[in-house]
Write an enzyme that holds these catalytic residues in place. Structure first.
Site, PDB file in Angstrom:
ATOM      1  CE  LYS A  76      31.867  14.494 -31.341  1.00 46.54           C
ATOM      2  NZ  LYS A  76      31.691  13.232 -32.063  1.00 46.54           N
TER       3      LYS A  76
HETATM    4  O1  G3P Z   1      30.119  10.465 -32.553  1.00 42.40           O
HETATM    5  C1  G3P Z   1      29.647  10.138 -31.296  1.00 42.40           C
HETATM    6  C2  G3P Z   1      28.572   9.090 -31.217  1.00 42.40           C
HETATM    7  O2  G3P Z   1      27.541   9.327 -32.088  1.00 42.40           O
HETATM    8  C3  G3P Z   1      29.019   7.694 -31.005  1.00 42.40           C
HETATM    9  O3  G3P Z   1      28.016   6.735 -31.213  1.00 42.40           O
HETATM   10  O4  G3P Z   1      27.240   4.398 -31.488  1.00 42.40           O
HETATM   11  O5  G3P Z   1      29.630   4.850 -30.813  1.00 42.40           O
HETATM   12  O6  G3P Z   1      27.777   5.232 -29.217  1.00 42.40           O
HETATM   13  P1  G3P Z   1      28.180   5.209 -30.654  1.00 42.40           P
END
Ligand code: G3P
Length: 214
Positions: free
Chosen positions: A83
């Site tokens: 990533k």
């Molecule tokens: O892994 C990346 C992503 O899905 C993060 O989600 O909820 O932290 O915005 P959030």
């Protein structure tokens, strides 16, 4: 549609795998930090329970250092996908990693322009964050529509992972658009199965069953 599970927690991943709903895993530095275990140990464990890509994020901000980190992570398992943040140095790293056969997932994508650059760099996966856009009053799902249109226009092979999913509607909107993958927290995977009429129906059938002639 492929479902990835968005967590670094091994128990959650095992639950998702048991349900047959996990085609891959995405982690990020914040999710890893919650686990109180060394990064590489977490990744190796995840790779033993999941059949499919496992995203592991680099923390360097310069291309050369990102590539160095990526090589170490990729050596842990052929399931590991690197990533990389959506910055110009990141795009240089993606180009290099693609050329040497290491898969990448470009993360923190918030515009179709960024997604276009990621595809041009050769990213295997691209992760637009819908929930975080919704949080600031923008339509996260419109971004998915735009990216899918751009990728279809030019037959780009990068797969779109709809990320930052917060609720079942996000998953279903992404599915209606035809996004390749949604990366979903366990709680939302479980919510997808629920409907009040299903619960009422199950209860009613069991009650009626008890009344049958024996
Ligand atoms: O892994 C990346 C992503 O899905 C993060 O989600 O909820 O932290 O915005 P959030």
């Amino acid at each position: 549609m492929k479902f990835f599970i968005d967590t670094a927690n091994i128990d959650e991943i095992k639950k998702g795998v048991d349900m047959g709903m996990v085609d891959g895993v995405t982690t990020n530095p914040s999710l890893i930090a919650r686990e109180n275990k060394p990064f590489e140990e977490i990744l190796k464990e995840i790779c033993t329970v999941v059949d499919g890509p496992v995203s592991a994020e680099v923390v360097s901000l310069e291309a050369e250092a990102m590539v160095k980190e990526a090589k170490v992570l990729a050596a842990l398992s052929d399931k590991i996908v690197i990533k990389i943040p959506m910055i110009m140095e990141g795009m240089k790293a993606v180009k290099h990693l693609t050329a040497i056969g290491i898969k990448t997932n470009v993360t923190l994508v918030f515009s179709a322009a960024q997604a276009l650059l990621a595809a041009k760099a050769g990213a295997t996966f691209v992760s637009p964050f819908v929930g975080r856009l919704d949080d600031i009053g923008q339509h996260g799902m419109e971004l998915i529509n735009e990216i899918m249109t751009v990728y279809r226009n030019y037959d780009y092979l990068s797969e779109v992972i709809v990320a930052s999913i917060r609720n079942p509607l996000h998953v279903m909107d992404a599915a209606m658009i035809g996004a390749d993958i949604a990366t979903i927290p366990l709680k939302v995977i479980e919510q997808l199965a629920q409907h009040p009429l299903t619960s009422i129906g199950v209860e009613q059938f069991l009650t009626d069953w008890e009344k049958r002639t024996k």
